[in-house]
Design an enzyme around this catalytic site. Structure first.
Site, PDB file in Angstrom:
ATOM      1  N   PRO A  18       0.848  -1.201   0.000  1.00 18.02           N
ATOM      2  CA  PRO A  18       0.000   0.000   0.000  1.00 18.02           C
ATOM      3  C   PRO A  18       0.880   1.246   0.000  1.00 18.02           C
ATOM      4  CG  PRO A  18      -0.012  -1.063   2.171  1.00 18.02           C
ATOM      5  CD  PRO A  18       0.744  -1.962   1.251  1.00 18.02           C
ATOM      6  N   CYS A  25       3.924   2.968   9.709  1.00 16.00           N
ATOM      7  CA  CYS A  25       4.046   4.325   9.164  1.00 16.00           C
ATOM      8  C   CYS A  25       4.988   5.149  10.037  1.00 16.00           C
ATOM      9  CB  CYS A  25       2.683   4.985   9.085  1.00 16.00           C
ATOM     10  SG  CYS A  25       2.735   6.645   8.372  1.00 16.00           S
ATOM     11  N   ASP A  59      14.019  -3.206  -0.269  1.00 17.12           N
ATOM     12  CA  ASP A  59      15.140  -3.227  -1.225  1.00 17.12           C
ATOM     13  C   ASP A  59      14.976  -4.230  -2.368  1.00 17.12           C
ATOM     14  OD1 ASP A  59      16.177  -1.371   0.458  1.00 17.12           O
ATOM     15  OD2 ASP A  59      17.729  -2.647   1.319  1.00 17.12           O
TER      16      ASP A  59
END
Length: 611
Positions: free
Chosen positions: A273, A358, A461
Site C-alpha cells: 500500500p 508508518c 530493497d
C-alpha cells in the site's frame, strides 16, 4: 633481489589505494558504462536541444529551482556532525509545496444540469454560479486533447459530455452527448466499494450502529479478557440488538475462525500500500505485469467513520484486482473496531491490514503507525477487536522497531499469533532509519521462523529478480514490493520470469500512456480529471526517473539505494526519462495530457534524501 620486490610491493599498494579511492567515489552511486556518462551541463544541454525550455523558467528568473534535481550526495565528515545538530534539517516531505485544486484550472465551468442533459431546469435557478450558455462555455473551454475519448471507448458513453477534453469523439453537430449502444450493453461495474449516499448521511449524523464493536468494547470495559481466536464463543450471551427484517443464522451464530474466509497468501507477490502513488490506475498497471496481491492506500479510520468522500475513495477496487485488501491507520481500539465492522458490512475486500509501520510524525505522535509497536496493550485490543467483527483475514504491517539499533518485532510477532493475525508483513528497517541504509533480511529471516505457522512477508530493497531470489532463500512466505514497483512496475514480470528486462523507452512511454488512460477513466476526462491525472503522473515520475536501463549498467542489477550519475540514454526519450528535473517530468506529461494550464505548478510530495 630486494629492489624489484620492493618496487612490486609499492605498485601493488598504489593499485589498492586507487581501487579504494574509486570505491569511495562510487559509494552510493550506480555504475554506468563509461560511453553513456556525461556531465550535468551537457545532460541539460542535450535535453534542451530537443525542445525549447518553458517560458516559466525565464519568468522565475532563477536557474536553480528548489524543485529541480536533488543535491549531490555528500560524504559525511566528523566536523559536520556538530553543525547538523545545531541546524535541524527538514527531511522526507516537501511540506511547504504549493497546493492548487484541480477545479481552479477552469475559470468558467458548465452547470451539471447542462452536462447531464436533464429535462428539468437547474435546481439553483438564477442563483447558480455555473454557466448555462453552452456557446459561451465552449468559447472559453481549453482545447481538446484528442479525437479518442478513453471513457467513450471503454463504456460506450462519457458522463462528462461537453466538458470532456475529448468531447469531439462523442458530441453530435447539435452538441448532444452520443452513446455507442453496442458498448453500453456491456457491464460498466468495473470499480466497486463506492460510498453510498445514505450510508454517508448516517455516518455524518452518527446514526450508524456497530453492535459487534459495542459488545467487544463493553467486555473490555468490564475487564474481561478477550477470547482467544480459536475459542468457541457461540454459547456466549448475545446483547440485545435492535434488528430490522427476518433473523438469519448470521444474527445468532458467530463465525468461528475456521469458518471465516481464507486467503492463500503463500508464494505471492504483494504490491505494498503506497500513499499517493498506490492509486487505482497504478495498481491496474502493476496487475498487468503480474502483481498477485494489491492493497489500497492507507486510510484513516476516523475519516472513514465520518463519511469523508476523499477517504472512502481510497477503498475503491477495480475488477482486475482479484486479491485486494485495504489498510487502516488508527490508534484506539474503539475507532478501529467500529471501522472494521463498517468495512466488513459495506466494502468488498479480501482482507484488512493494520498499518503499524508508518514512520511519519503526524501519525506516530498520535500513537498510530509505528507507535502501536510500543503500545502493546492497545495494539492487542485493536487486533482482537477487529478480529471479532471481521469475516475476512486481518493482517498487520510492521517495521523492525522504532529506534535504529533496538529491534522489537521479534517480541511482538509471537504475541500477534495469539491475538489472531492471519499474516505479518515486516519491513526490514526501523522508524528512525526510514528508507536509509539497507533492509535487514537476516532479521526478517529470524522473525519468519518465530511467526510460523502464520505466514510472514518480507519487505525492503527488492528491485530485481535477483533481490527476490535472495529474499526467497530466507524463511519468508512471500515478498512485498514497494519502491521497486514505483521505479519499475514491470518488476513483477522480471521476478516471475527470472530475467532482467532491458525495456525500451518506447515501451516505458506506452506504460505511462496506459496509466493516463486508466487515470482519465478513474478521475474523469474533464479539465479537473485531466489535471488530477497529471498530478498523480508527475508524482510517479519522481520515482520512475530513478530507473537505469539494463543495457547502460556496468554492473547488473541496479541497487535500490544507488543514485544514478548524469548519463545520456540510447535515444532522446530515454535521456528525458532519466532527468530528475520537474520541468522535464512536466514535458513528459504534456506529451500525454496536452499543455499545462497557465497557473500550473508542481512540487513532488517526497524528497529524495533516501534513494
Amino acid at each position: 633481489m630486494c629492489g624489484p620486490s620492493l618496487h612490486w610491493q609499492v605498485c601493488v599498494c598504489r593499485c589498492v589505494l586507487r581501487m579504494e579511492s574509486a570505491v569511495e567515489q562510487q559509494r552510493g552511486t550506480a555504475l554506468i558504462k563509461e560511453q553513456f556518462l556525461t556531465t550535468k551541463d551537457k545532460f541539460h544541454e542535450f535535453l534542451a536541444s530537443g525542445r525549447p525550455r518553458p517560458s516559466r523558467d525565464e519568468a522565475d528568473g532563477d536557474s536553480e529551482e528548489p524543485s529541480g534535481e536533488p543535491e549531490k550526495k555528500k560524504v559525511k565528515l566528523d566536523r559536520e556532525d556538530d553543525e547538523k545538530q545545531k541546524k535541524k534539517k527538514m527531511r522526507g516531505q516537501n511540506k511547504s509545496r504549493p497546493h492548487i485544486k484541480p477545479q481552479s484550472y477552469e475559470e468558467r465551468r458548465l452547470c451539471p444540469s447542462i452536462v447531464q442533459e436533464r429535462d428539468t431546469k437547474c435546481f439553483y435557478g438564477d442563483k447558480c454560479r455555473f454557466l448555462h450558455d453552452v456557446s459561451e462555455y465552449l468559447s472559453s473551454k481549453a482545447q481538446d486533447l484528442g479525437d479518442q475519448c478513453p471513457l467513450f471507448n471503454s463504456f460506450g458513453w462519457c458522463q462528462y459530455g461537453l466538458t470532456c477534453r475529448f468531447s469531439k469523439a462523442h458530441t453530435s453537430p447539435e452538441l448532444k452527448n452520443l452513446r455507442n449502444q453496442d458498448v453500453c450493453g456491456r457491464s460498466t461495474d468495473t470499480v466497486t466499494n463506492l460510498l453510498d449516499k445514505d450510508l454517508q448521511r448516517r455516518l455524518r449524523k452518527k446514526q450508524e450502529r456497530f453492535p459487534g464493536a459495542e459488545a467487544f468494547l463493553k467486555s473490555v470495559g468490564r475487564g474481561e479478557k478477550p477470547a482467544a481466536p480459536g475459542a468457541d464463543t457461540t454459547d456466549a450471551a448475545v446483547p440485545p440488538v435492535k434488528t430490522l427484517g427476518p433473523i438469519t443464522d448470521a444474527d445468532i451464530f458467530k463465525l468461528r475462525p475456521s469458518e471465516k474466509k481464507q486467503v492463500d497468501f503463500r508464494d505471492k507477490l504483494y504490491l505494498a500500500p503506497l500513499t499517493t502513488c498506490g492509486n487505482l490506475p497504478f495498481r491496474r498497471v502493476c496487475k498487468r505485469f503480474g502483481a498477485d496481491i494489491t492493497c489500497g492506500e492507507m486510510a484513516m479510520c476516523t475519516n472513514l467513520l465520518q463519511g469523508q468522500t476523499s477517504e472512502w475513495a481510497l477503498l475503491k477496487r477495480h475488477a482486475s484486482e482479484d486479491v485486494f485488501g485495504v489498510q487502516l491507520e488508527g490508534c484506539f481500539p474503539d475507532t478501529m473496531t467500529r471501522c472494521a465492522e463498517l468495512l466488513n458490512q459495506y466494502v468488498d475486500v479480501d482482507f484488512v491490514d493494520i498499518n503499524s509501520g508508518c514512520p511519519i510524525d503526524l501519525v506516530y505522535k498520535k500513537g498510530g503507525g509505528c507507535g502501536l509497536m510500543t503500545r502493546t496493550s492497545k495494539f492487542e485490543q485493536i487486533v482482537r477487536g477487529m478480529t471479532s467483527v471481521l469475516d475476512i483475514p486481518l493482517t498487520v504491517k510492521i517495521r523492525t522497531g522504532v529506534q535504529q539499533n533496538c529491534n522489537i518485532a521479534h517480541k511482538l510477532i509471537p504475541e500477534m499469533k495469539k491475538w489472531g493475525v492471519s499474516l505479518v508483513t515486516l519491513h526490514g528497517r526501523s522508524r528512525e532509519q526510514r528508507y536509509t541504509k539497507s533492509a535487514d533480511w537476516e532479521y526478517i529471516d529470524t522473525c519468519s521462523k518465530l511467526a510460523a505457522p502464520v505466514p510472514l512477508f518480507g519487505n525492503g530493497d527488492i528491485l530485481s529478480y535477483e533481490d527476490a531470489m535472495k529474499a526467497r532463500e530466507t524463511g519468508v512466505s512471500g515478498i512485498m514490493v514497494a519502491r521497486g514497483a514505483l521505479i519499475k512496475p514491470w518488476l513483477f514480470t522480471e521476478i516471475k520470469e527470472n530475467r532482467h528486462w532491458d525495456i525500451s523507452s518506447g515501451e516505458r512511454l506506452d506504460i505511462l500512456r496506459d496509466f493516463t488512460n486508466y487515470g482519465l477513466e478513474h478521475w474523469g476526462s474533464d479539465t479537473q480529471g485531466v489535471e488530477k491525472t497529471r498530478n498523480f503522473l508527475l508524482e510517479w515520475l519522481s520515482f520512475l526517473c530513478r530507473y537505469i536501463p539494463v543495457g547502460l549498467l556496468e554492473r547488473v542489477p541496479q541497487k535500490i539505494n544507488e543514485r544514478p550519475p548524469f548519463y545520456l540514454g540510447r535515444d532522446y526519450m530515454e535521456s528525458l526519462m532519466a532527468s530528475q528535473h520537474v520541468d522535464d517530468w512536466i514535458h513528459i506529461s504534456e506529451m500525454l495530457l496536452g499543455p499545462v494550464p497557465k497557473n500550473f505548478s508542481f512540487l513532488p510530495k517526497h524528497k529524495a534524501n533516501a534513494y
